[in-house]
Design a protein around this motif. Structure first.
Motif, PDB file in Angstrom:
ATOM      1  N   LEU A 100      33.738   7.997  18.055  1.00 51.01           N
ATOM      2  CA  LEU A 100      33.028   8.828  19.028  1.00 51.01           C
ATOM      3  C   LEU A 100      34.000   9.675  19.847  1.00 51.01           C
ATOM      4  CD1 LEU A 100      30.323   6.297  20.283  1.00 51.01           C
ATOM      5  CD2 LEU A 100      30.033   8.166  18.652  1.00 51.01           C
ATOM      6  N   MET A 101      35.179   9.141  20.124  1.00 43.20           N
ATOM      7  CA  MET A 101      36.185   9.923  20.850  1.00 43.20           C
ATOM      8  C   MET A 101      36.588  11.158  20.038  1.00 43.20           C
ATOM      9  SD  MET A 101      37.138   8.431  23.844  1.00 43.20           S
ATOM     10  CE  MET A 101      38.889   8.564  24.105  1.00 43.20           C
ATOM     11  N   SER A 102      36.749  10.967  18.724  1.00 45.01           N
ATOM     12  CA  SER A 102      37.066  12.117  17.862  1.00 45.01           C
ATOM     13  C   SER A 102      35.935  13.134  17.887  1.00 45.01           C
ATOM     14  CB  SER A 102      37.328  11.641  16.427  1.00 45.01           C
ATOM     15  OG  SER A 102      38.401  10.727  16.378  1.00 45.01           O
ATOM     16  N   HIS A 103      34.703  12.637  17.929  1.00 45.40           N
ATOM     17  CA  HIS A 103      33.556  13.548  17.961  1.00 45.40           C
ATOM     18  C   HIS A 103      33.507  14.321  19.278  1.00 45.40           C
ATOM     19  CE1 HIS A 103      29.860  15.074  16.346  1.00 45.40           C
ATOM     20  NE2 HIS A 103      29.174  14.707  17.411  1.00 45.40           N
ATOM     21  N   THR A 104      33.826  13.675  20.378  1.00 49.94           N
ATOM     22  CA  THR A 104      33.866  14.400  21.654  1.00 49.94           C
ATOM     23  C   THR A 104      34.942  15.484  21.641  1.00 49.94           C
ATOM     24  OG1 THR A 104      35.349  12.735  22.644  1.00 49.94           O
ATOM     25  CG2 THR A 104      32.985  12.428  22.957  1.00 49.94           C
ATOM     26  N   THR A 105      36.068  15.203  20.985  1.00 53.14           N
ATOM     27  CA  THR A 105      37.122  16.222  20.858  1.00 53.14           C
ATOM     28  C   THR A 105      36.610  17.423  20.068  1.00 53.14           C
ATOM     29  OG1 THR A 105      38.834  14.504  20.932  1.00 53.14           O
ATOM     30  CG2 THR A 105      39.470  16.660  20.070  1.00 53.14           C
ATOM     31  N   PHE A 106      35.886  17.152  18.969  1.00 53.71           N
ATOM     32  CA  PHE A 106      35.293  18.236  18.179  1.00 53.71           C
ATOM     33  C   PHE A 106      34.318  19.049  19.031  1.00 53.71           C
ATOM     34  CE2 PHE A 106      31.314  19.233  15.917  1.00 53.71           C
ATOM     35  CZ  PHE A 106      31.746  20.311  15.156  1.00 53.71           C
ATOM     36  N   LEU A 107      33.491  18.367  19.833  1.00 52.82           N
ATOM     37  CA  LEU A 107      32.527  19.070  20.669  1.00 52.82           C
ATOM     38  C   LEU A 107      33.227  19.906  21.730  1.00 52.82           C
ATOM     39  CD1 LEU A 107      29.738  16.367  21.136  1.00 52.82           C
ATOM     40  CD2 LEU A 107      29.724  18.349  19.632  1.00 52.82           C
ATOM     41  N   SER A 130      23.547   9.966  22.790  1.00 53.69           N
ATOM     42  CA  SER A 130      23.718  11.109  23.700  1.00 53.69           C
ATOM     43  C   SER A 130      24.560  12.199  23.055  1.00 53.69           C
ATOM     44  CB  SER A 130      24.370  10.640  25.007  1.00 53.69           C
ATOM     45  OG  SER A 130      23.547   9.710  25.685  1.00 53.69           O
ATOM     46  N   LEU A 131      25.581  11.796  22.299  1.00 54.99           N
ATOM     47  CA  LEU A 131      26.412  12.789  21.614  1.00 54.99           C
ATOM     48  C   LEU A 131      25.623  13.508  20.524  1.00 54.99           C
ATOM     49  CD1 LEU A 131      29.863  10.971  21.291  1.00 54.99           C
ATOM     50  CD2 LEU A 131      29.314  12.940  22.712  1.00 54.99           C
ATOM     51  N   GLU A 132      24.720  12.793  19.842  1.00 54.51           N
ATOM     52  CA  GLU A 132      23.871  13.447  18.843  1.00 54.51           C
ATOM     53  C   GLU A 132      22.958  14.475  19.509  1.00 54.51           C
ATOM     54  OE1 GLU A 132      21.792  10.378  16.825  1.00 54.51           O
ATOM     55  OE2 GLU A 132      23.564   9.595  15.794  1.00 54.51           O
ATOM     56  N   ASP A 133      22.370  14.110  20.652  1.00 56.50           N
ATOM     57  CA  ASP A 133      21.518  15.068  21.373  1.00 56.50           C
ATOM     58  C   ASP A 133      22.334  16.259  21.848  1.00 56.50           C
ATOM     59  OD1 ASP A 133      19.418  13.314  20.992  1.00 56.50           O
ATOM     60  OD2 ASP A 133      19.628  12.369  22.957  1.00 56.50           O
ATOM     61  N   ARG A 193      27.151  23.095  31.311  1.00 54.61           N
ATOM     62  CA  ARG A 193      26.466  21.809  31.475  1.00 54.61           C
ATOM     63  C   ARG A 193      26.800  20.866  30.326  1.00 54.61           C
ATOM     64  NH1 ARG A 193      21.889  19.919  29.423  1.00 54.61           N
ATOM     65  NH2 ARG A 193      21.344  21.955  28.560  1.00 54.61           N
ATOM     66  N   LEU A 194      26.831  21.395  29.095  1.00 53.63           N
ATOM     67  CA  LEU A 194      27.160  20.559  27.941  1.00 53.63           C
ATOM     68  C   LEU A 194      28.608  20.072  28.014  1.00 53.63           C
ATOM     69  CD1 LEU A 194      25.412  22.567  25.076  1.00 53.63           C
ATOM     70  CD2 LEU A 194      24.633  20.464  26.164  1.00 53.63           C
ATOM     71  N   GLU A 195      29.497  20.919  28.489  1.00 53.33           N
ATOM     72  CA  GLU A 195      30.892  20.500  28.623  1.00 53.33           C
ATOM     73  C   GLU A 195      31.036  19.392  29.647  1.00 53.33           C
ATOM     74  OE1 GLU A 195      34.954  20.288  30.040  1.00 53.33           O
ATOM     75  OE2 GLU A 195      33.205  20.920  31.212  1.00 53.33           O
ATOM     76  N   ASP A 196      30.270  19.496  30.737  1.00 54.09           N
ATOM     77  CA  ASP A 196      30.311  18.457  31.767  1.00 54.09           C
ATOM     78  C   ASP A 196      29.779  17.135  31.216  1.00 54.09           C
ATOM     79  OD1 ASP A 196      30.493  17.676  34.722  1.00 54.09           O
ATOM     80  OD2 ASP A 196      28.392  17.281  34.310  1.00 54.09           O
ATOM     81  N   THR A 197      28.672  17.176  30.471  1.00 55.05           N
ATOM     82  CA  THR A 197      28.106  15.958  29.884  1.00 55.05           C
ATOM     83  C   THR A 197      29.064  15.338  28.881  1.00 55.05           C
ATOM     84  OG1 THR A 197      25.858  16.801  30.176  1.00 55.05           O
ATOM     85  CG2 THR A 197      26.161  15.022  28.597  1.00 55.05           C
ATOM     86  N   ASN A 198      29.654  16.178  28.028  1.00 52.53           N
ATOM     87  CA  ASN A 198      30.590  15.675  27.028  1.00 52.53           C
ATOM     88  C   ASN A 198      31.802  15.025  27.687  1.00 52.53           C
ATOM     89  OD1 ASN A 198      31.388  15.401  24.223  1.00 52.53           O
ATOM     90  ND2 ASN A 198      32.921  16.973  24.623  1.00 52.53           N
ATOM     91  N   GLY A 199      32.276  15.619  28.782  1.00 49.34           N
ATOM     92  CA  GLY A 199      33.419  15.039  29.488  1.00 49.34           C
ATOM     93  C   GLY A 199      33.084  13.686  30.094  1.00 49.34           C
TER      94      GLY A 199
END
Length: 318
Positions: free
Chosen positions: A227-234, A149-152, A181-187
């Motif tokens: 993955l947590m680090s990647h969500t922070t980057f996003l 999901s993070l890749e998408d 919407r992307l911020e909501d999904t990432n959260g």
């Protein structure tokens, strides 16, 4: 709805059942997946398994002590999973009750992780030695799906980045909606990852797992940290694009306000001249002058062009 699975030669297999043999099959199942249970399903399971099933309100509790605990029924873990409804991602809590002889999962939503696990089980692709090994497999698949999901999400964010920073014909207001919407999904993905991290920590403390299962759980923890680090980057990139979008919108608005301001300044001198010659006094020098009207019109045109040429020379009209 009840779906029953057994472990045969270290492979998960779905058990076919009907209303007549349901009671006998339940006792022999190693995994009981309860989807949107009705009162009959709940009462039947509690009667046959001598286990208290949590209510929906209990599953949604957010306190750590209410989501992970041990009692006489077994090890309880209420884990957050992702689901999609009407184009938006939602979080659904799944109650997992791990007993020595079986795993019970209770959920209300239709979750992609469970659909994928059932499909793999029908194909004989899910290896498991015990119910606790199956729970570890479920958590591992959950984290893998979050990674996908993070890749998408990253690909969608790259597309929005092009719209905001490179595409001059894009609608910036639409970009703000996509970013929100992307911020909501990432959260929500980050929330599920944090919840899974807490679940695994609880399992490592209370579950007598084998060395291979312990290593799998630790690998999942390392994946979660990545993955947590990647969500922070996003999050940082989404905030950057959001600020950039708002900045570009402000620039466009400033251009519009600039046009109105210049127009007001250009028409102000002609308006002043028209107001002067529009006064109805008896003694006005140009009142009976034959060239008074052309003089006033020419003066207004000259008064309008003068600030226009000045602004153009200064480069303020660009």
């Amino acid at each position: 709805m009840l779906r029953l699975f057994s472990i045969h030669q270290n492979v998960i297999q779905e058990i076919e059942h009907d209303a007549e043999n349901l009671s006998s099959v339940i006792n022999g199942a190693q995994w009981i997946d309860v989807h949107e249970p009705n009162e009959f399903d709940r009462s039947l399971l509690m009667k046959l398994l001598h286990t208290e099933l949590p209510e929906s309100n209990d599953i949604e509790e957010i306190e750590a002590s209410a989501r992970c605990f041990v009692d006489k029924s077994g090890i309880h873990i209420h884990s957050l999973f992702m689901t999609q409804s009407e184009g938006r991602h939602q979080t659904v809590s799944v109650a997992c009750i791990l007993q020595k002889e079986r795993l019970i999962t209770i959920r209300d939503g239709d979750i992609a992780d469970f659909r994928l696990l059932r499909m793999r089980a029908r194909r004989g692709q899910v290896e498991s030695r015990s119910p606790q090994d199956l729970l570890v497999t479920l958590l591992e698949q959950k984290v893998e799906n979050h990674a996908d999901s993070l890749e998408d999400l990253h690909r969608e964010l790259e597309a929005v980045s092009y719209l905001v920073l490179e595409d001059e014909t894009s609608e910036l207001e639409d970009a703000i909606g996509k970013l929100a919407r992307l911020e909501d999904t990432n959260g929500k993905i980050r929330l599920c990852l944090m919840d899974t991290q807490r679940d695994i920590s609880f399992l490592l403390r209370h579950l007598s797992v084998q060395s291979s299962e312990q290593e799998t759980l630790r690998e999942i923890m390392r994946d979660i940290e990545t993955l947590m680090s990647h969500t922070t980057f996003l999050f940082d990139k989404i905030n950057f694009l959001m600020d950039s979008t708002q900045g570009f919108i402000n620039i466009e608005q400033n251009k519009i306000i600039k046009i109105f301001s210049i127009a007001a300044v250009v028409f102000l001198p002609p308006t002043l001249i028209a107001s002067m010659y529009g006064m109805n006094f008896e003694f006005m020098p140009e009142l009976k002058w034959a060239f008074g009207y052309p003089w006033a019109i020419g003066l207004m045109i000259a008064a309008g062009f003068a600030p226009y040429l000045y602004f153009k020379r200064k480069g303020w009209l660009k």
